[in-house]
Design a protein around this motif. Sequence first.
Motif, short mmCIF file in Angstrom:
data_model
loop_
_atom_site.label_atom_id
_atom_site.label_comp_id
_atom_site.label_asym_id
_atom_site.label_seq_id
_atom_site.Cartn_x
_atom_site.Cartn_y
_atom_site.Cartn_z
N LEU A 22 0.71 -1.18 -0.01
CA LEU A 22 0.19 0.06 -0.15
C LEU A 22 0.84 1.18 0.15
N PHE A 23 2.27 1.03 0.24
CA PHE A 23 2.89 2.09 0.27
C PHE A 23 4.25 1.99 -0.04
N THR A 179 5.19 7.50 0.18
CA THR A 179 4.21 7.82 -0.71
C THR A 179 3.03 6.48 -0.50
N ILE A 180 1.99 7.13 -0.33
CA ILE A 180 0.87 6.18 0.09
C ILE A 180 -0.30 6.38 -0.80
N THR A 181 -1.00 5.30 -1.08
CA THR A 181 -2.19 5.31 -2.02
C THR A 181 -3.39 4.81 -1.57
N GLY A 185 -6.47 8.76 -3.64
CA GLY A 185 -5.41 9.05 -4.63
C GLY A 185 -3.94 8.55 -4.16
N THR A 186 -3.17 9.20 -4.66
CA THR A 186 -1.66 8.78 -4.51
C THR A 186 -1.10 9.97 -3.64
N TYR A 187 -0.34 9.84 -2.70
CA TYR A 187 -0.03 11.00 -2.14
C TYR A 187 1.45 11.08 -1.57
N PRO A 188 2.37 11.66 -2.43
CA PRO A 188 3.85 11.54 -2.09
C PRO A 188 4.11 12.38 -0.90
N GLU A 251 -9.33 4.93 5.44
CA GLU A 251 -8.75 5.55 4.46
C GLU A 251 -9.60 6.69 3.72
#
Length: 261
Positions: A22-23, A179-181, A185-188, A251
Amino acid sequence: MPHISHGLSSQALAVVCLAAGLFITAPLTAAEPVQIADSADYFPDRIGTRWQYRGQISEGALQTIDNKFFANVSEVVGTKKLNGMPVTVFHDTNPGNHGVSDSFYRRDAVGIVYYGSDPGTPLEKQIVPYQIVRFPMTVPSSFQQFDRSNLDFGSDMDRDGTDEKVDVTGSTSLVGRETITVPAGTYPDAVKVEARMTMTIHLSGGGKPARGTDVMTAWFAKGVGLVKYFERQELSASKEDRGFVTEITEELEEFTPAAAR
């Protein structure tokens, strides 16, 4: 936002391992501390800001776990004063699958302080307010939030008609950036925070004390806030039960920033 505090009931700000994949970890070692610019931007609190989360909770006696799914919407709804101190009010529809709750935070130049929730647990009411984040954030770093003894636990674990007493400590650590999704969305470069509370519960009827832990790991994205948390609460077995474990995940599904001024 869902509580990022401690409490064997939900907190915030309290504080462990997510499913693989997941990350992506970007580890930081103790030899290379990094100060995060614009730290306050990771914790938006303007009135009208709104977060929608999906969650899962697994709880029950050891080896007898019940899994449930739930939804929670969190929104900054206003400000108020608690004991003369102005705080920001976050309204949650179902944080941790525990029903409607308001939680209170104060953000200033040196960080964020948690002032409790409504409804709150008897234990929480005895330890608030306490700091959950320090500005500017530096990773890695950690600090102790509280260390209290002989508090009212608010529950009669050994069923002798008297609530137990408890010693409790809490700490928080900025572990790194990842970075986590999540569904939103995906967040760096999300900041990873781990909050840990430990309890020693002294049974009024005598015998070996019970032990409790509450560990919450949370990820905060710049400009968005809390995007995910995983919390594990564990209470050791007493003479009349087999112990109890709760695991909660939320989440982010949708983020709505406050309207432009």
